[in-house]
Design an enzyme around this catalytic site. Structure first.
Site, short mmCIF file in Angstrom:
data_model
loop_
_atom_site.label_atom_id
_atom_site.label_comp_id
_atom_site.label_asym_id
_atom_site.label_seq_id
_atom_site.Cartn_x
_atom_site.Cartn_y
_atom_site.Cartn_z
N ASP A 1 -14.87 6.82 20.38
CA ASP A 1 -13.70 6.63 19.52
C ASP A 1 -13.59 7.75 18.50
O ASP A 1 -12.62 7.84 17.74
CB ASP A 1 -13.70 5.25 18.86
N SER A 2 -14.58 8.66 18.51
CA SER A 2 -14.49 9.90 17.73
C SER A 2 -13.32 10.75 18.19
O SER A 2 -12.94 11.71 17.51
CB SER A 2 -15.79 10.69 17.82
N LYS B 1 -19.38 0.56 25.03
CA LYS B 1 -20.26 0.59 23.86
C LYS B 1 -19.60 -0.15 22.71
O LYS B 1 -18.39 -0.03 22.50
CB LYS B 1 -20.61 2.02 23.45
N GLU C 1 -27.63 5.61 14.89
CA GLU C 1 -26.95 6.70 14.19
C GLU C 1 -27.37 6.79 12.73
O GLU C 1 -27.31 5.81 11.99
CB GLU C 1 -25.43 6.53 14.27
N ASP D 1 -16.31 3.76 24.33
CA ASP D 1 -16.31 2.94 23.12
C ASP D 1 -15.19 1.90 23.16
O ASP D 1 -14.03 2.23 23.48
CB ASP D 1 -16.09 3.81 21.87
N GLU E 1 -20.22 -1.54 18.44
CA GLU E 1 -20.97 -1.44 17.20
C GLU E 1 -21.30 -2.83 16.66
O GLU E 1 -20.44 -3.72 16.67
CB GLU E 1 -20.17 -0.67 16.15
#
Length: 272
Positions: free
Chosen positions: A52-53, A121, A190, A91, A123
């Site tokens: 998502d970066s 993925k 991270e 993501d 978070e």
């Protein structure tokens, strides 16, 4: 005897586990489009993260929050069309899984069906346990993500190193074990202290992938545009820049403009 990258025809979650078991480090990079993904895959990268970066790198947003599920599917589809070998992880973007496990499952299914990706993925730790279990029960591999979690940046208020204090470090360890128990095939750590990532990696059977988490993890991930020096405004301690493509591209474009203005381009050999 360790297998070389040429021995692996297609990287799978099972092969990542085997890499951890034999002590072979895992190389992971981001890609958001066909051309870059094709280069990374041919070079032999093990895992490609459609992160998502892309919200920052491709769209210029300040955070990862604005990118949508539809946009992530678009980027993932572009990457998948370029891949022959790497495992592609996508993501789940902010707002596509935090509501409840049903929403999380729907989002994961859309990514897998519409892009052809290999895994998703997410978070978070114990907070997303139910969603992880539900997604995995549908046959979709899940990678976890702990430490600095960019989707929660407004909660954290800063991008500084996470889990330096004992309470947060203990929660991170507990969350890592919960994610493993829930069935995650791997875990991104991270921007946490190297000593903590070493402890977590030692406690887990599944592979850990670090970004700003030291060397005692099972693999590393970087944003490709940072590694290549396309984005020269980002200089965290954990980033090693392997090229300065911003300068190379700028020089090439400047030369092109000069050649057009001077009528040097196209020359006789470049015309039909």
């Amino acid at each position: 005897m360790s297998a070389s990258k040429s021995d692996i025809k297609k990287v799978t979650t099972h092969q990542l586990q085997e890499m951890k078991n034999r002590g072979e480090k895992i190389a992971m990079l981001t890609a958001y489009d066909f051309s870059m993904a094709k280069i990374l895959d041919a070079a032999g990268v093990d895992v490609i993260l459609v992160g998502d970066s892309a919200s920052n790198v491709m769209a210029g947003h300040e955070t990862t929050l604005p990118i949508t599920l539809d946009q992530m599917i678009y980027h993932a589809s572009s990457v998948i069309r370029a891949i022959n070998r790497a495992l592609v992880v996508v993501d789940l973007p902010f707002g596509s899984y935090q509501g409840n496990s049903s929403e999380a499952l729907r989002s994961a299914i859309r990514i897998m069906k519409e892009s052809g990706a290999h895994a998703v993925k997410m978070e978070g730790g114990v907070e997303i346990k139910e969603s992880v279990l539900r997604i995995i029960s549908a046959g979709i591999p899940v990678m976890g993500h702990l430490g600095l979690m960019p989707q929660s940046i407004y909660k954290f208020g800063t991008y500084v190193v996470r889990a330096k204090e004992e309470e947060e470090a203990n929660k991170l360890i507990a969350d890592a074990l919960i994610l493993e128990e829930s069935g995650c095939f791997g875990l991104v750590l991270e921007k946490i202290p190297a000593s903590l990532s070493k402890i977590v990696t030692g406690k887990l059977q599944i592979p850990t992938i670090g970004i700003g988490a030291g060397s005692d993890v099972d693999g590393q991930v970087l944003v490709t545009h940072d590694l290549l020096g396309i984005n020269n405004e980002f200089h965290p301690r954990f980033l090693r820049t392997y090229a300065n493509l911003q300068s190379v591209i700028s020089t090439a474009v400047t030369s092109y403009i000069e050649d057009v203005k001077s009528t040097d381009f196209p020359n006789a050999n470049e015309c039909y």
